[in-house]
Design a protein around this motif. Sequence first.
Motif, short mmCIF file in Angstrom:
data_model
loop_
_atom_site.label_atom_id
_atom_site.label_comp_id
_atom_site.label_asym_id
_atom_site.label_seq_id
_atom_site.Cartn_x
_atom_site.Cartn_y
_atom_site.Cartn_z
N CYS A 75 -14.55 21.31 9.09
CA CYS A 75 -15.10 21.08 7.75
C CYS A 75 -15.80 22.34 7.28
CB CYS A 75 -16.10 19.92 7.79
SG CYS A 75 -16.92 19.69 6.21
N ASN B 75 -17.86 22.46 4.89
CA ASN B 75 -19.19 22.14 4.38
C ASN B 75 -20.20 21.99 5.52
OD1 ASN B 75 -21.10 21.52 2.46
ND2 ASN B 75 -20.64 19.32 2.50
N CYS B 76 -19.83 21.18 6.55
CA CYS B 76 -20.81 20.93 7.61
C CYS B 76 -20.36 21.45 8.98
CB CYS B 76 -21.11 19.43 7.71
SG CYS B 76 -19.69 18.46 8.24
N CYS C 110 -13.63 15.18 5.13
CA CYS C 110 -14.50 15.23 6.31
C CYS C 110 -15.02 13.83 6.61
CB CYS C 110 -15.65 16.18 6.06
SG CYS C 110 -16.76 16.31 7.46
N GLU D 146 -17.54 13.21 8.43
CA GLU D 146 -19.00 13.23 8.55
C GLU D 146 -19.68 13.26 7.19
OE1 GLU D 146 -19.77 12.68 12.29
OE2 GLU D 146 -21.39 13.92 11.47
N CYS D 147 -19.25 14.20 6.33
CA CYS D 147 -19.99 14.38 5.08
C CYS D 147 -19.17 14.06 3.84
CB CYS D 147 -20.53 15.80 4.98
SG CYS D 147 -19.26 17.05 4.80
ZN LIG Z 1 -18.12 17.88 6.71
#
Ligand SMILES: [Zn+2]
Length: 471
Positions: A387, A389-390, A405, A407-408
Amino acid sequence: MLTNYVYKLRPNQTQCLKMANWIDMLRSHFNWCLNDRITQYNQQFIQGDYCDLKTRCEACPLTSSVSKSGATGNPWKDSKLDKEGKVRNPRRSAGDIQITALPELKVARPWYSGVDSTVLQQNVKRLDTAYKNFFEGRGFPKFKNRSNFTSFTCVMGIKLQGNKIYLPKLGWMRFYNSRSIPDGFTVKACTVRKRQNGWYVSIRIEDKSVPEYSVQPVGEHPKVIGCDLGITKLVHFSDGYQVKNPKFSTNKKAKRTLKIRQRRVSRKVKGSKNRKKAAVRVGRFHQKVSDKRQAYQWKVANKIVSRNVDVIALEDLNVSGMMRRCQVKTDWKTGRFLKNGQSRKKGLNRSISDAGWGELISKVEYLAVKQSKAVIKVNPKHSSQECRNCGHIEKSNRNGEKFICVECGYHEHADIGAAKTIRDRALEIVRGDSAKLGASRLNAQKISVRSTSKRTEFGNPRNRDIKKAIS
Ligand SMILES: [Zn+2]
Protein backbone atom coordinates in the motif's frame (compact mmCIF):
# COMPACT_ATOMS: atom_id res chain seq x y z
CA MET A 1 33.41 3.50 -30.92
CA LEU A 2 32.56 -0.08 -31.70
CA THR A 3 29.24 -0.95 -33.28
CA ASN A 4 27.54 -3.50 -35.51
CA TYR A 5 25.53 -3.06 -38.69
CA VAL A 6 23.39 -5.90 -40.07
CA TYR A 7 22.68 -6.41 -43.77
CA LYS A 8 20.88 -9.06 -45.73
CA LEU A 9 23.20 -10.96 -48.05
CA ARG A 10 22.51 -11.93 -51.66
CA PRO A 11 24.72 -14.97 -52.13
CA ASN A 12 24.63 -17.03 -55.32
CA GLN A 13 23.72 -20.69 -55.23
CA THR A 14 27.28 -21.98 -54.90
CA GLN A 15 27.98 -19.59 -52.06
CA CYS A 16 24.77 -20.65 -50.30
CA LEU A 17 25.72 -24.29 -50.48
CA LYS A 18 29.26 -23.54 -49.41
CA MET A 19 28.18 -21.54 -46.38
CA ALA A 20 25.66 -24.19 -45.32
CA ASN A 21 28.41 -26.76 -45.66
CA TRP A 22 30.78 -24.65 -43.58
CA ILE A 23 28.24 -24.32 -40.81
CA ASP A 24 27.79 -28.09 -40.69
CA MET A 25 31.53 -28.62 -40.48
CA LEU A 26 32.03 -25.90 -37.89
CA ARG A 27 29.27 -27.32 -35.76
CA SER A 28 30.85 -30.74 -35.68
CA HIS A 29 34.22 -29.12 -34.93
CA PHE A 30 32.69 -27.13 -32.07
CA ASN A 31 31.13 -30.27 -30.63
CA TRP A 32 34.38 -32.18 -31.05
CA CYS A 33 36.33 -29.49 -29.18
CA LEU A 34 33.79 -29.42 -26.38
CA ASN A 35 33.88 -33.19 -26.06
CA ASP A 36 37.70 -33.04 -26.08
CA ARG A 37 37.74 -30.62 -23.18
CA ILE A 38 35.25 -32.72 -21.21
CA THR A 39 37.22 -35.94 -21.67
CA GLN A 40 40.50 -34.22 -20.84
CA TYR A 41 38.95 -32.93 -17.66
CA ASN A 42 37.57 -36.33 -16.69
CA GLN A 43 40.90 -38.07 -17.34
CA GLN A 44 42.55 -36.33 -14.42
CA PHE A 45 40.19 -38.03 -11.97
CA ILE A 46 40.96 -41.46 -13.37
CA GLN A 47 44.70 -41.30 -13.56
CA GLY A 48 45.92 -38.21 -11.79
CA ASP A 49 49.03 -37.19 -13.72
CA TYR A 50 49.04 -38.83 -17.08
CA CYS A 51 50.70 -38.74 -20.42
CA ASP A 52 48.60 -37.28 -23.18
CA LEU A 53 48.82 -39.52 -26.23
CA LYS A 54 48.12 -36.80 -28.75
CA THR A 55 50.80 -34.42 -27.64
CA ARG A 56 53.06 -36.87 -25.74
CA CYS A 57 53.24 -34.52 -22.81
CA GLU A 58 52.57 -34.95 -19.15
CA ALA A 59 49.34 -33.48 -17.90
CA CYS A 60 47.93 -33.19 -14.44
CA PRO A 61 44.98 -31.51 -12.74
CA LEU A 62 46.92 -28.27 -12.69
CA THR A 63 47.33 -28.28 -16.43
CA SER A 64 43.87 -29.57 -17.20
CA SER A 65 42.03 -27.71 -19.92
CA VAL A 66 39.07 -26.93 -17.79
CA SER A 67 40.88 -25.27 -14.96
CA LYS A 68 40.49 -21.56 -15.63
CA SER A 69 43.93 -20.85 -17.01
CA GLY A 70 45.25 -24.35 -17.45
CA ALA A 71 45.72 -26.58 -20.44
CA THR A 72 46.39 -30.11 -21.39
CA GLY A 73 49.09 -31.27 -23.70
CA ASN A 74 52.08 -29.03 -23.79
CA PRO A 75 51.24 -26.60 -21.05
CA TRP A 76 53.92 -24.10 -22.03
CA LYS A 77 53.50 -21.63 -24.83
CA ASP A 78 57.16 -21.41 -25.63
CA SER A 79 60.03 -22.48 -23.45
CA LYS A 80 62.23 -19.52 -24.37
CA LEU A 81 63.40 -17.56 -21.38
CA ASP A 82 63.33 -13.80 -21.18
CA LYS A 83 66.12 -11.61 -19.81
CA GLU A 84 65.27 -12.28 -16.19
CA GLY A 85 65.32 -16.03 -16.71
CA LYS A 86 61.56 -16.49 -16.49
CA VAL A 87 59.48 -18.40 -18.98
CA ARG A 88 57.71 -16.12 -21.40
CA ASN A 89 53.99 -16.75 -21.87
CA PRO A 90 53.98 -19.57 -19.37
CA ARG A 91 50.55 -21.21 -19.65
CA ARG A 92 48.58 -22.09 -22.70
CA SER A 93 44.83 -22.15 -22.45
CA ALA A 94 42.73 -24.98 -23.80
CA GLY A 95 41.67 -22.67 -26.60
CA ASP A 96 45.30 -21.99 -27.58
CA ILE A 97 45.98 -25.70 -27.75
CA GLN A 98 42.94 -26.40 -29.85
CA ILE A 99 43.83 -23.58 -32.20
CA THR A 100 47.37 -24.90 -32.67
CA ALA A 101 45.90 -28.32 -33.40
CA LEU A 102 43.95 -26.93 -36.38
CA PRO A 103 46.62 -27.72 -39.03
CA GLU A 104 46.59 -31.33 -37.84
CA LEU A 105 42.84 -31.38 -38.21
CA LYS A 106 43.16 -30.17 -41.77
CA VAL A 107 45.62 -32.98 -42.56
CA ALA A 108 43.40 -35.64 -41.01
CA ARG A 109 40.23 -34.25 -42.59
CA PRO A 110 41.20 -32.50 -45.81
CA TRP A 111 37.72 -31.10 -46.40
CA TYR A 112 38.29 -28.72 -43.48
CA SER A 113 40.90 -26.90 -45.52
CA GLY A 114 38.00 -25.48 -47.54
CA VAL A 115 37.02 -23.38 -44.52
CA ASP A 116 38.88 -20.16 -43.91
CA SER A 117 41.42 -20.52 -41.11
CA THR A 118 40.29 -17.46 -39.15
CA VAL A 119 36.76 -18.83 -39.19
CA LEU A 120 37.99 -22.05 -37.59
CA GLN A 121 39.95 -20.09 -35.00
CA GLN A 122 36.95 -17.97 -34.13
CA ASN A 123 34.97 -21.17 -33.75
CA VAL A 124 37.32 -22.32 -30.99
CA LYS A 125 37.14 -18.86 -29.42
CA ARG A 126 33.38 -19.22 -29.35
CA LEU A 127 33.84 -22.25 -27.11
CA ASP A 128 36.24 -20.22 -24.98
CA THR A 129 33.52 -17.63 -24.48
CA ALA A 130 31.08 -20.37 -23.54
CA TYR A 131 33.53 -21.62 -20.91
CA LYS A 132 34.12 -18.10 -19.65
CA ASN A 133 30.38 -17.73 -19.14
CA PHE A 134 30.36 -21.04 -17.33
CA PHE A 135 33.09 -19.95 -14.91
CA GLU A 136 31.08 -16.81 -14.24
CA GLY A 137 28.13 -18.97 -13.27
CA ARG A 138 26.00 -19.06 -16.41
CA GLY A 139 25.67 -22.76 -17.17
CA PHE A 140 27.87 -25.34 -18.80
CA PRO A 141 28.45 -25.14 -22.60
CA LYS A 142 25.99 -27.16 -24.63
CA PHE A 143 26.52 -29.44 -27.56
CA LYS A 144 25.07 -27.72 -30.61
CA ASN A 145 22.55 -28.98 -33.10
CA ARG A 146 21.30 -27.61 -36.42
CA SER A 147 18.84 -25.26 -34.81
CA ASN A 148 21.17 -23.49 -32.39
CA PHE A 149 24.35 -23.27 -34.43
CA THR A 150 23.70 -21.03 -37.41
CA SER A 151 26.57 -18.60 -37.69
CA PHE A 152 30.28 -18.19 -38.23
CA THR A 153 32.65 -15.28 -37.76
CA CYS A 154 35.63 -14.19 -39.79
CA VAL A 155 38.05 -11.48 -38.83
CA MET A 156 40.59 -11.22 -41.64
CA GLY A 157 40.53 -10.41 -45.33
CA ILE A 158 37.12 -8.75 -45.42
CA LYS A 159 36.66 -6.13 -48.12
CA LEU A 160 33.73 -3.80 -48.72
CA GLN A 161 32.91 -2.09 -51.99
CA GLY A 162 29.55 -0.43 -52.57
CA ASN A 163 26.96 -3.14 -52.23
CA LYS A 164 29.49 -5.96 -52.41
CA ILE A 165 31.40 -7.70 -49.64
CA TYR A 166 34.40 -9.97 -50.01
CA LEU A 167 34.66 -12.86 -47.58
CA PRO A 168 37.76 -15.08 -47.66
CA LYS A 169 37.24 -18.35 -49.54
CA LEU A 170 33.68 -17.34 -50.40
CA GLY A 171 34.45 -14.51 -52.78
CA TRP A 172 32.55 -11.36 -53.63
CA MET A 173 28.93 -11.38 -52.52
CA ARG A 174 26.26 -8.76 -53.00
CA PHE A 175 24.15 -7.48 -50.15
CA TYR A 176 21.23 -5.08 -49.68
CA ASN A 177 22.99 -1.88 -48.69
CA SER A 178 20.25 -0.66 -46.39
CA ARG A 179 22.40 1.80 -44.44
CA SER A 180 25.79 3.17 -45.32
CA ILE A 181 28.76 2.71 -43.05
CA PRO A 182 29.79 6.13 -41.69
CA ASP A 183 33.12 7.63 -42.77
CA GLY A 184 36.18 6.79 -40.76
CA PHE A 185 34.93 3.43 -39.55
CA THR A 186 36.98 0.33 -40.32
CA VAL A 187 35.69 -3.22 -40.56
CA LYS A 188 36.88 -5.33 -37.62
CA ALA A 189 35.00 -8.57 -38.16
CA CYS A 190 31.85 -9.94 -39.62
CA THR A 191 29.46 -12.66 -38.59
CA VAL A 192 27.40 -14.49 -41.19
CA ARG A 193 24.14 -15.87 -39.90
CA LYS A 194 21.56 -18.12 -41.49
CA ARG A 195 17.95 -17.26 -40.86
CA GLN A 196 14.74 -18.70 -42.22
CA ASN A 197 14.50 -16.31 -45.14
CA GLY A 198 18.14 -16.17 -46.09
CA TRP A 199 21.61 -15.15 -45.03
CA TYR A 200 22.52 -12.07 -43.02
CA VAL A 201 25.84 -10.46 -42.24
CA SER A 202 26.59 -8.46 -39.14
CA ILE A 203 29.57 -6.19 -39.74
CA ARG A 204 31.51 -5.00 -36.72
CA ILE A 205 32.92 -1.55 -37.36
CA GLU A 206 35.16 0.63 -35.24
CA ASP A 207 36.37 4.18 -35.19
CA LYS A 208 38.74 4.93 -32.34
CA SER A 209 38.47 8.70 -32.82
CA VAL A 210 34.74 8.68 -31.99
CA PRO A 211 34.25 8.38 -28.22
CA GLU A 212 31.94 5.79 -26.72
CA TYR A 213 28.68 7.00 -25.25
CA SER A 214 29.34 7.69 -21.62
CA VAL A 215 26.92 7.72 -18.72
CA GLN A 216 26.45 11.22 -17.34
CA PRO A 217 26.37 11.79 -13.60
CA VAL A 218 22.94 12.23 -12.05
CA GLY A 219 22.09 15.52 -10.37
CA GLU A 220 20.84 15.88 -6.83
CA HIS A 221 17.15 16.17 -7.73
CA PRO A 222 16.73 14.01 -10.80
CA LYS A 223 13.42 13.48 -12.54
CA VAL A 224 12.66 9.77 -12.28
CA ILE A 225 10.09 7.71 -14.17
CA GLY A 226 9.09 4.26 -12.99
CA CYS A 227 8.14 1.48 -15.43
CA ASP A 228 6.22 -1.62 -14.51
CA LEU A 229 6.35 -4.40 -17.09
CA GLY A 230 3.36 -6.66 -17.53
CA ILE A 231 1.43 -8.92 -19.87
CA THR A 232 -2.04 -7.40 -20.26
CA LYS A 233 -0.32 -4.07 -20.85
CA LEU A 234 3.35 -4.18 -21.78
CA VAL A 235 4.46 -1.12 -19.81
CA HIS A 236 2.83 1.03 -17.17
CA PHE A 237 4.49 4.34 -16.40
CA SER A 238 4.37 6.04 -13.04
CA ASP A 239 2.70 9.06 -14.68
CA GLY A 240 -0.29 6.90 -15.66
CA TYR A 241 0.60 6.32 -19.29
CA GLN A 242 0.25 2.75 -20.65
CA VAL A 243 1.72 0.85 -23.60
CA LYS A 244 -0.34 -1.99 -24.96
CA ASN A 245 0.97 -5.49 -25.57
CA PRO A 246 0.13 -6.80 -29.05
CA LYS A 247 1.02 -10.42 -28.04
CA PHE A 248 2.61 -11.24 -31.37
CA SER A 249 2.80 -15.00 -30.90
CA THR A 250 0.06 -15.63 -28.35
CA ASN A 251 -2.88 -13.78 -29.86
CA LYS A 252 -5.76 -15.75 -31.32
CA LYS A 253 -4.86 -15.26 -34.95
CA ALA A 254 -1.19 -16.16 -34.56
CA LYS A 255 -2.01 -19.26 -32.55
CA ARG A 256 -4.42 -20.41 -35.26
CA THR A 257 -1.95 -19.82 -38.11
CA LEU A 258 0.78 -21.66 -36.25
CA LYS A 259 -1.50 -24.56 -35.48
CA ILE A 260 -2.50 -24.93 -39.13
CA ARG A 261 1.03 -24.72 -40.41
CA GLN A 262 2.33 -27.21 -37.89
CA ARG A 263 -0.46 -29.59 -38.71
CA ARG A 264 0.44 -29.37 -42.38
CA VAL A 265 3.96 -30.51 -41.49
CA SER A 266 2.88 -33.40 -39.36
CA ARG A 267 0.52 -34.78 -42.01
CA LYS A 268 3.22 -35.11 -44.65
CA VAL A 269 5.40 -38.19 -45.10
CA LYS A 270 8.48 -38.18 -42.90
CA GLY A 271 11.67 -37.44 -44.79
CA SER A 272 9.80 -36.15 -47.84
CA LYS A 273 10.51 -32.93 -49.69
CA ASN A 274 7.00 -31.67 -49.11
CA ARG A 275 7.45 -32.04 -45.38
CA LYS A 276 10.60 -29.95 -45.55
CA LYS A 277 8.81 -27.27 -47.55
CA ALA A 278 6.00 -27.17 -45.00
CA ALA A 279 8.56 -26.94 -42.18
CA VAL A 280 10.17 -23.95 -43.88
CA ARG A 281 6.78 -22.23 -43.86
CA VAL A 282 6.51 -22.76 -40.11
CA GLY A 283 9.99 -21.32 -39.68
CA ARG A 284 9.14 -18.28 -41.77
CA PHE A 285 6.12 -17.58 -39.64
CA HIS A 286 8.24 -17.72 -36.50
CA GLN A 287 10.71 -15.31 -38.03
CA LYS A 288 7.96 -12.92 -39.03
CA VAL A 289 6.64 -12.90 -35.47
CA SER A 290 10.08 -12.27 -34.04
CA ASP A 291 10.75 -9.45 -36.54
CA LYS A 292 7.47 -7.78 -35.61
CA ARG A 293 8.29 -8.05 -31.93
CA GLN A 294 11.75 -6.56 -32.46
CA ALA A 295 10.36 -3.59 -34.37
CA TYR A 296 7.69 -2.95 -31.76
CA GLN A 297 10.19 -3.17 -28.90
CA TRP A 298 12.41 -0.53 -30.49
CA LYS A 299 9.36 1.73 -30.73
CA VAL A 300 8.42 1.16 -27.10
CA ALA A 301 12.01 1.58 -25.91
CA ASN A 302 12.20 4.88 -27.78
CA LYS A 303 8.95 5.96 -26.17
CA ILE A 304 10.33 5.17 -22.71
CA VAL A 305 13.66 6.87 -23.25
CA SER A 306 12.31 9.97 -24.98
CA ARG A 307 10.38 10.94 -21.82
CA ASN A 308 11.59 14.18 -20.30
CA VAL A 309 13.41 12.54 -17.38
CA ASP A 310 16.96 11.99 -16.13
CA VAL A 311 16.58 8.53 -14.65
CA ILE A 312 14.56 5.54 -15.84
CA ALA A 313 13.65 3.05 -13.16
CA LEU A 314 13.03 -0.52 -14.29
CA GLU A 315 12.29 -3.77 -12.55
CA ASP A 316 15.20 -6.13 -12.00
CA LEU A 317 13.43 -9.19 -13.36
CA ASN A 318 14.64 -12.75 -13.31
CA VAL A 319 12.76 -13.88 -16.39
CA SER A 320 14.21 -17.37 -16.67
CA GLY A 321 13.42 -17.93 -13.01
CA MET A 322 9.80 -16.96 -13.63
CA MET A 323 9.59 -19.30 -16.57
CA ARG A 324 10.89 -22.25 -14.62
CA ARG A 325 8.74 -25.37 -14.78
CA CYS A 326 6.68 -26.42 -11.78
CA GLN A 327 8.27 -28.88 -9.44
CA VAL A 328 7.48 -32.54 -10.07
CA LYS A 329 5.13 -34.11 -7.54
CA THR A 330 5.15 -37.84 -6.99
CA ASP A 331 2.97 -40.09 -4.87
CA TRP A 332 5.25 -41.36 -2.10
CA LYS A 333 3.50 -44.74 -2.01
CA THR A 334 3.28 -45.70 -5.65
CA GLY A 335 5.87 -43.37 -7.16
CA ARG A 336 3.36 -42.20 -9.75
CA PHE A 337 3.34 -38.63 -10.93
CA LEU A 338 0.68 -36.32 -9.53
CA LYS A 339 -0.73 -33.13 -11.07
CA ASN A 340 1.61 -30.22 -10.47
CA GLY A 341 -0.10 -27.45 -12.44
CA GLN A 342 2.49 -27.37 -15.22
CA SER A 343 -0.13 -27.41 -17.98
CA ARG A 344 -1.60 -24.23 -16.55
CA LYS A 345 1.83 -22.72 -16.13
CA LYS A 346 2.70 -23.47 -19.76
CA GLY A 347 0.34 -20.82 -21.10
CA LEU A 348 1.71 -18.24 -18.68
CA ASN A 349 5.27 -19.10 -19.65
CA ARG A 350 4.42 -18.59 -23.32
CA SER A 351 2.95 -15.18 -22.57
CA ILE A 352 6.07 -14.23 -20.62
CA SER A 353 8.40 -15.24 -23.42
CA ASP A 354 6.13 -13.51 -25.96
CA ALA A 355 6.34 -10.24 -24.04
CA GLY A 356 10.15 -10.37 -24.24
CA TRP A 357 10.87 -8.20 -21.19
CA GLY A 358 14.58 -8.97 -21.11
CA GLU A 359 15.02 -7.86 -24.72
CA LEU A 360 13.00 -4.72 -24.09
CA ILE A 361 15.07 -3.84 -21.02
CA SER A 362 18.33 -4.24 -22.91
CA LYS A 363 17.02 -2.01 -25.70
CA VAL A 364 16.02 0.65 -23.18
CA GLU A 365 19.47 0.47 -21.61
CA TYR A 366 21.12 0.86 -25.01
CA LEU A 367 19.04 3.86 -26.02
CA ALA A 368 19.32 5.47 -22.59
CA VAL A 369 23.12 5.45 -22.77
CA LYS A 370 22.88 7.11 -26.19
CA GLN A 371 20.87 9.96 -24.72
CA SER A 372 23.03 10.05 -21.56
CA LYS A 373 20.22 9.03 -19.25
CA ALA A 374 20.67 6.66 -16.33
CA VAL A 375 18.83 3.38 -15.95
CA ILE A 376 18.31 2.03 -12.45
CA LYS A 377 17.10 -1.48 -11.84
CA VAL A 378 15.23 -1.93 -8.61
CA ASN A 379 13.97 -4.98 -6.82
CA PRO A 380 10.30 -5.42 -7.75
CA LYS A 381 9.43 -7.47 -4.69
CA HIS A 382 5.86 -6.76 -3.50
CA SER A 383 5.72 -3.66 -5.70
CA SER A 384 2.06 -4.24 -6.55
CA GLN A 385 0.97 -5.56 -3.14
CA GLU A 386 2.37 -2.79 -1.00
CA CYS A 387 0.00 0.00 0.00
CA ARG A 388 1.39 3.37 -1.00
CA ASN A 389 -0.54 5.08 1.79
CA CYS A 390 0.24 2.98 4.87
CA GLY A 391 2.85 0.50 3.65
CA HIS A 392 0.77 -2.56 4.41
CA ILE A 393 1.79 -5.57 2.29
CA GLU A 394 -0.84 -8.20 1.59
CA LYS A 395 -1.74 -10.33 -1.38
CA SER A 396 -5.45 -9.62 -1.01
CA ASN A 397 -4.79 -5.90 -1.44
CA ARG A 398 -4.87 -6.52 -5.12
CA ASN A 399 -7.74 -7.83 -7.21
CA GLY A 400 -6.95 -7.84 -10.92
CA GLU A 401 -6.34 -4.25 -11.94
CA LYS A 402 -7.83 -2.81 -8.77
CA PHE A 403 -5.80 -2.07 -5.70
CA ILE A 404 -7.69 -1.60 -2.45
CA CYS A 405 -5.77 -1.64 0.80
CA VAL A 406 -7.39 -3.93 3.38
CA GLU A 407 -5.96 -1.83 6.21
CA CYS A 408 -6.71 1.76 5.27
CA GLY A 409 -8.93 1.52 2.19
CA TYR A 410 -6.57 3.41 -0.12
CA HIS A 411 -7.33 2.56 -3.77
CA GLU A 412 -5.81 3.09 -7.21
CA HIS A 413 -4.86 1.26 -10.42
CA ALA A 414 -2.65 -1.63 -9.29
CA ASP A 415 -0.03 -1.52 -12.03
CA ILE A 416 0.35 2.24 -12.10
CA GLY A 417 0.73 2.07 -8.33
CA ALA A 418 3.46 -0.54 -8.82
CA ALA A 419 5.21 1.75 -11.29
CA LYS A 420 5.06 4.57 -8.72
CA THR A 421 6.53 2.25 -6.08
CA ILE A 422 9.36 1.39 -8.47
CA ARG A 423 9.99 5.09 -9.06
CA ASP A 424 10.13 5.73 -5.31
CA ARG A 425 12.54 2.85 -4.74
CA ALA A 426 14.81 4.24 -7.44
CA LEU A 427 14.67 7.68 -5.81
CA GLU A 428 15.64 6.09 -2.52
CA ILE A 429 18.66 4.55 -4.18
CA VAL A 430 19.71 7.88 -5.70
CA ARG A 431 19.17 9.82 -2.47
CA GLY A 432 20.65 7.14 -0.20
CA ASP A 433 23.74 7.22 -2.32
CA SER A 434 24.21 10.96 -2.22
CA ALA A 435 23.61 11.03 1.55
CA LYS A 436 26.13 8.29 2.22
CA LEU A 437 28.83 9.64 0.01
CA GLY A 438 28.14 13.24 0.93
CA ALA A 439 28.52 14.21 -2.68
CA SER A 440 26.08 16.30 -4.61
CA ARG A 441 26.94 14.82 -7.96
CA LEU A 442 27.07 11.12 -8.48
CA ASN A 443 28.38 8.85 -11.05
CA ALA A 444 25.59 6.80 -12.54
CA GLN A 445 27.83 3.78 -12.53
CA LYS A 446 28.06 3.92 -8.79
CA ILE A 447 24.30 3.91 -8.65
CA SER A 448 24.04 0.78 -10.71
CA VAL A 449 26.54 -0.97 -8.43
CA ARG A 450 24.55 0.05 -5.41
CA SER A 451 21.31 -1.12 -6.96
CA THR A 452 22.70 -4.60 -7.40
CA SER A 453 23.69 -4.74 -3.75
CA LYS A 454 20.17 -3.58 -2.87
CA ARG A 455 18.84 -6.57 -4.72
CA THR A 456 20.47 -9.01 -2.34
CA GLU A 457 19.12 -7.06 0.59
CA PHE A 458 15.54 -7.54 -0.51
CA GLY A 459 16.06 -11.26 -0.80
CA ASN A 460 16.35 -13.64 -3.68
CA PRO A 461 13.90 -12.63 -6.41
CA ARG A 462 13.70 -16.24 -7.56
CA ASN A 463 11.60 -17.12 -4.54
CA ARG A 464 9.09 -14.40 -5.13
CA ASP A 465 5.55 -14.99 -6.18
CA ILE A 466 5.49 -15.31 -9.93
CA LYS A 467 1.92 -14.20 -10.45
CA LYS A 468 2.57 -10.95 -8.65
CA ALA A 469 5.61 -10.13 -10.71
CA ILE A 470 3.92 -10.47 -14.07
CA SER A 471 0.99 -8.31 -13.14
ZN1 LIG B 1 -3.03 1.01 3.20
